[in-house]
Design a protein around this motif. Structure first.
Motif, PDB file in Angstrom:
ATOM      1  N   ALA A 155      44.667  40.107  27.508  1.00 12.74           N
ATOM      2  CA  ALA A 155      45.970  40.312  28.142  1.00 12.74           C
ATOM      3  C   ALA A 155      45.885  41.396  29.208  1.00 12.74           C
ATOM      4  CB  ALA A 155      47.017  40.678  27.086  1.00 12.74           C
ATOM      5  N   LEU A 156      45.175  42.471  28.912  1.00 13.98           N
ATOM      6  CA  LEU A 156      44.997  43.544  29.895  1.00 13.98           C
ATOM      7  C   LEU A 156      44.193  43.054  31.096  1.00 13.98           C
ATOM      8  CD1 LEU A 156      44.270  46.473  27.425  1.00 13.98           C
ATOM      9  CD2 LEU A 156      46.243  46.305  28.952  1.00 13.98           C
ATOM     10  N   GLY A 157      43.239  42.170  30.862  1.00 13.34           N
ATOM     11  CA  GLY A 157      42.476  41.602  31.970  1.00 13.34           C
ATOM     12  C   GLY A 157      43.347  40.774  32.897  1.00 13.34           C
ATOM     13  N   TRP A 158      44.185  39.911  32.320  1.00 10.86           N
ATOM     14  CA  TRP A 158      45.102  39.127  33.146  1.00 10.86           C
ATOM     15  C   TRP A 158      46.027  40.046  33.943  1.00 10.86           C
ATOM     16  CZ3 TRP A 158      43.893  34.404  34.072  1.00 10.86           C
ATOM     17  CH2 TRP A 158      43.347  33.562  33.097  1.00 10.86           C
ATOM     18  N   ALA A 159      46.558  41.073  33.290  1.00  9.79           N
ATOM     19  CA  ALA A 159      47.496  41.982  33.957  1.00  9.79           C
ATOM     20  C   ALA A 159      46.814  42.731  35.096  1.00  9.79           C
ATOM     21  CB  ALA A 159      48.080  42.963  32.940  1.00  9.79           C
ATOM     22  N   THR A 160      45.595  43.205  34.852  1.00 12.67           N
ATOM     23  CA  THR A 160      44.894  44.004  35.864  1.00 12.67           C
ATOM     24  C   THR A 160      44.570  43.191  37.103  1.00 12.67           C
ATOM     25  OG1 THR A 160      43.935  45.411  34.136  1.00 12.67           O
ATOM     26  CG2 THR A 160      42.854  45.406  36.295  1.00 12.67           C
ATOM     27  N   PHE A 161      43.955  42.035  36.923  1.00  9.13           N
ATOM     28  CA  PHE A 161      43.542  41.242  38.081  1.00  9.13           C
ATOM     29  C   PHE A 161      44.748  40.651  38.802  1.00  9.13           C
ATOM     30  CE2 PHE A 161      39.532  41.726  35.986  1.00  9.13           C
ATOM     31  CZ  PHE A 161      38.595  41.670  37.008  1.00  9.13           C
ATOM     32  N   SER A 162      45.813  40.332  38.082  1.00  8.22           N
ATOM     33  CA  SER A 162      47.027  39.843  38.732  1.00  8.22           C
ATOM     34  C   SER A 162      47.683  40.953  39.549  1.00  8.22           C
ATOM     35  CB  SER A 162      48.013  39.317  37.677  1.00  8.22           C
ATOM     36  OG  SER A 162      47.458  38.251  36.956  1.00  8.22           O
ATOM     37  N   SER A 163      47.686  42.167  39.009  1.00  9.87           N
ATOM     38  CA  SER A 163      48.269  43.303  39.717  1.00  9.87           C
ATOM     39  C   SER A 163      47.537  43.562  41.029  1.00  9.87           C
ATOM     40  CB  SER A 163      48.218  44.554  38.840  1.00  9.87           C
ATOM     41  OG  SER A 163      48.974  44.389  37.662  1.00  9.87           O
ATOM     42  N   VAL A 164      46.213  43.554  40.959  1.00  5.36           N
ATOM     43  CA  VAL A 164      45.418  43.809  42.160  1.00  5.36           C
ATOM     44  C   VAL A 164      45.631  42.704  43.188  1.00  5.36           C
ATOM     45  CG1 VAL A 164      43.065  44.000  43.048  1.00  5.36           C
ATOM     46  CG2 VAL A 164      43.698  45.165  40.920  1.00  5.36           C
ATOM     47  N   ALA A 165      45.660  41.444  42.732  1.00  7.99           N
ATOM     48  CA  ALA A 165      45.873  40.324  43.657  1.00  7.99           C
ATOM     49  C   ALA A 165      47.232  40.426  44.329  1.00  7.99           C
ATOM     50  CB  ALA A 165      45.757  38.997  42.901  1.00  7.99           C
ATOM     51  N   GLY A 166      48.271  40.729  43.554  1.00  5.16           N
ATOM     52  CA  GLY A 166      49.602  40.867  44.132  1.00  5.16           C
ATOM     53  C   GLY A 166      49.674  41.995  45.137  1.00  5.16           C
ATOM     54  N   GLY A 167      49.043  43.131  44.816  1.00  4.47           N
ATOM     55  CA  GLY A 167      49.037  44.255  45.741  1.00  4.47           C
ATOM     56  C   GLY A 167      48.318  43.950  47.040  1.00  4.47           C
ATOM     57  N   LEU A 168      47.187  43.236  46.962  1.00  7.29           N
ATOM     58  CA  LEU A 168      46.434  42.910  48.176  1.00  7.29           C
ATOM     59  C   LEU A 168      47.186  41.922  49.065  1.00  7.29           C
ATOM     60  CD1 LEU A 168      42.814  42.630  46.721  1.00  7.29           C
ATOM     61  CD2 LEU A 168      43.755  44.455  48.153  1.00  7.29           C
ATOM     62  N   VAL A 203      41.306  50.116  23.340  1.00  7.71           N
ATOM     63  CA  VAL A 203      40.883  48.732  23.456  1.00  7.71           C
ATOM     64  C   VAL A 203      40.102  48.570  24.753  1.00  7.71           C
ATOM     65  CG1 VAL A 203      42.972  47.970  24.655  1.00  7.71           C
ATOM     66  CG2 VAL A 203      41.660  46.331  23.299  1.00  7.71           C
ATOM     67  N   GLN A 204      39.201  47.640  24.786  1.00  5.44           N
ATOM     68  CA  GLN A 204      38.389  47.382  25.969  1.00  5.44           C
ATOM     69  C   GLN A 204      38.913  46.146  26.682  1.00  5.44           C
ATOM     70  OE1 GLN A 204      34.239  47.204  25.176  1.00  5.44           O
ATOM     71  NE2 GLN A 204      33.633  46.999  27.328  1.00  5.44           N
ATOM     72  N   MET A 205      39.065  46.268  28.004  1.00  2.00           N
ATOM     73  CA  MET A 205      39.603  45.157  28.780  1.00  2.00           C
ATOM     74  C   MET A 205      38.563  44.037  28.911  1.00  2.00           C
ATOM     75  SD  MET A 205      41.270  45.192  32.597  1.00  2.00           S
ATOM     76  CE  MET A 205      39.734  45.605  33.419  1.00  2.00           C
ATOM     77  N   ARG A 206      39.066  42.812  28.847  1.00  2.00           N
ATOM     78  CA  ARG A 206      38.200  41.643  28.994  1.00  2.00           C
ATOM     79  C   ARG A 206      38.540  40.946  30.302  1.00  2.00           C
ATOM     80  NH1 ARG A 206      38.309  36.159  25.273  1.00  2.00           N
ATOM     81  NH2 ARG A 206      37.122  34.883  26.734  1.00  2.00           N
ATOM     82  N   VAL A 207      37.538  40.724  31.139  1.00  3.63           N
ATOM     83  CA  VAL A 207      37.745  40.088  32.439  1.00  3.63           C
ATOM     84  C   VAL A 207      37.924  38.579  32.256  1.00  3.63           C
ATOM     85  CG1 VAL A 207      36.768  39.680  34.725  1.00  3.63           C
ATOM     86  CG2 VAL A 207      36.363  41.869  33.559  1.00  3.63           C
ATOM     87  N   PRO A 208      39.005  37.987  32.789  1.00  3.14           N
ATOM     88  CA  PRO A 208      39.190  36.530  32.683  1.00  3.14           C
ATOM     89  C   PRO A 208      38.078  35.780  33.418  1.00  3.14           C
ATOM     90  CG  PRO A 208      41.223  37.614  33.342  1.00  3.14           C
ATOM     91  CD  PRO A 208      40.144  38.635  33.443  1.00  3.14           C
ATOM     92  N   ARG A 209      37.560  34.756  32.805  1.00  2.00           N
ATOM     93  CA  ARG A 209      36.509  33.962  33.432  1.00  2.00           C
ATOM     94  C   ARG A 209      37.090  33.053  34.510  1.00  2.00           C
ATOM     95  NH1 ARG A 209      33.897  31.626  27.997  1.00  2.00           N
ATOM     96  NH2 ARG A 209      36.144  31.541  27.554  1.00  2.00           N
TER      97      ARG A 209
END
Length: 491
Positions: free
Chosen positions: A99-112, A226-232
């Motif tokens: 869940a943290l992985g989805w949130a992180t990469f989505s946040s960065v994509a939206g910001g860019l 918890v450790q973040m997991r990067v979405p494949r």
């Protein structure tokens, strides 16, 4: 732009982004408190580094709110409220890292995406800016003041009173034309005016501490690291279209004054729920819900800077404080900004892109630290906010009077919260008040005091005045029309 690419500016971006993620992730703080606490600390910096640091806090805090929303079902900021709908259910299912992985990469994509929109839109507005003189600037500021209505939550009258009070406070000090002191009430310290940093720190940081202390809120919950997991890559299949749609929604909502990241997240979530082929899983731990909420709320950051940078119109309290930071560092916000400080503006564009990349890099170690941070009792966090706020305020001008001002406005802000008076209009009045007076008096000098010539000076000025009247009249007309339709339906 190369003048702003220094080790100091890069360090400011990294530190600001780190502080933003931490502040955003700790429930009860958020973007406004983070920026107001850091604002006094930027006084000794150059304009570029100071603004980069505050932008890092702004962007980082909006993302940081998703961490506590996912881990402990408590959004660190209101902007992340929609994230917990699917984020926390994934944590309950044992998929917090994903869940943290989805949130992180989505946040960065939206910001860019929002940064690219900002880069494309701002130069177009700059071409219009060269046609603005004193009267046109006055007309624009008057129109900008109508955004007080948009940020007046609860009561329009209370919002207008708050905004008028902010304008009055901005007039305390020496008259810029005659040189005589005004509204100083015989107090020598008031002849220099009230320090904007002290007021903002008191209104937001200190009043927030008082409000939370008075509410007797419970301590922050305990959670393991918890450790973040990067979405494949294959997990993104069928979701990229939704991500791009959410970025556009967030950018559009962010451009509108008085909206902000929270409405953008909820609107995007609702649209995604209707459009997703996995709509039945929403609310049960569906990544599409996290993607929609986090992409949209982070896409607001770049888009909200369009009216702030190009027109000097703050869309919400955070951008109003950022406008205040421009003034403090000798950068005049508004239509002249794109012309007088072109290199700084383009450096800010680059900084926003770098901030999102730094946010991605820092997210890995910061998320692992949150198990420790979320164990800290709330009273210690609030005590730290008070200490940093007062120390920072005192260090700006080395004047103990500013600490007293911050304390007084902390009490004022607390009482305003209790009585339902919004704080954002006061900040808007504080930031725009001096420009309003200066452009008005300069305009009267240009027209020799002739008000007819003043309001018909140019097509731009006249158009802005007419548009302002329309913005004021539209809500009244719609309200009366809706009431009339209701009466007819009852008959």
């Amino acid at each position: 732009m190369s003048d702003y690419v220094t080790l100091g500016s890069i360090a400011a971006i990294v530190v600001g982004t780190f502080v933003g993620i931490v502040v955003g992730g700790l429930p009860g703080l958020g973007s406004v408190v983070g920026i107001t606490v850091c604002l006094p600390l930027t006084f000794g910096m150059d304009a570029g580094s100071a603004i980069f640091l505050l932008l890092g806090v702004y962007c980082g805090s909006i993302y940081g709110g998703s961490i506590s929303a996912i881990l402990i079902n408590t959004p660190g900021t209101p902007q992340s409220a929609a994230t917990l709908f699917d984020g926390y259910p994934m944590t309950e299912q044992g998929h917090a890292g994903k869940a943290l992985g989805w949130a992180t990469f989505s946040s960065v994509a939206g910001g860019l995406v929002s940064c690219l929109i900002l880069i494309a839109a701002a130069p177009q507005l700059a071409r219009i800016a060269v046609k603005f003189g004193s009267i046109e600037v006055f007309a624009l500021i008057v129109m900008a003041l109508t955004c007080i209505a948009a940020v007046s939550v609860g009561s329009m009258v209370k919002g207008l009173i708050s905004g008028a009070l902010g304008i009055f406070i901005a007039l305390v000090g020496v008259d810029p034309v005659t040189g005589f002191p005004r509204f100083d009430f015989g107090i020598l310290e008031l002849e220099a005016g009230l320090d904007l940093i002290a007021i903002v720190v008191g209104l937001f940081a200190l009043s927030e501490v008082l409000a939370r202390a008075a509410s007797g809120s419970s301590p922050i919950a305990v959670v393991r690291s918890v450790q973040m997991r990067v979405p494949r890559l294959k997990e993104w299949s069928g979701r990229l279209g939704g991500l791009f749609r959410s970025a556009l929604i967030g950018s559009f909502v962010g451009f509108l004054p008085g909206t902000g990241a929270a409405p953008a997240a909820f609107i995007s979530y609702a649209v995604a729920k209707n459009a997703s082929p996995r709509r039945g899983n929403f609310g049960k731990g569906e990544p599409d819900g996290i993607i929609a909420a986090e992409t949209a709320n982070n896409a607001v950051t770049g888009a909200a800077m369009i009216p702030t940078l190009a027109l000097g119109v703050p869309g919400d309290v955070v951008t109003a404080i950022l406008l205040g930071s421009f003034v403090i560092h000798g950068v005049t916000p508004g239509v002249r900004l794109m012309m007088d400080h072109e290199q700084l503006v383009y450096a800010m564009f680059a900084a926003l892109i770098v901030i999102n990349i730094v946010m991605l890099v820092l997210s890995f170690p910061v998320i692992r630290l949150f198990g420790i941070l979320l164990r800290i009792k709330e009273r210690f966090i609030l005590a730290g906010v008070v200490a940093l706020s007062l120390i920072g305020t005192a260090s700006v001008r080395g004047n103990p009077f500013d600490v007293l001002v911050a304390a007084i406005f902390g009490v004022i802000g607390f009482l305003m919260r209790r009585c339902g008076y919004p704080l954002a209009p006061m900040v808007i009045g504080l930031v725009l008040g001096p420009q309003l007076e200066d452009s008005f008096r300069r305009g009267l000098l240009l027209t020799n005091g002739d008000f007819v010539s003043f309001f018909t000076h140019s097509y731009i000025a006249t158009g802005l005045f007419v548009l302002t009247c329309a913005l004021i009249a539209a809500p009244i007309f719609l309200h009366n029309s809706g009431r009339k339709n209701l009466m007819n339906s009852n008959v």
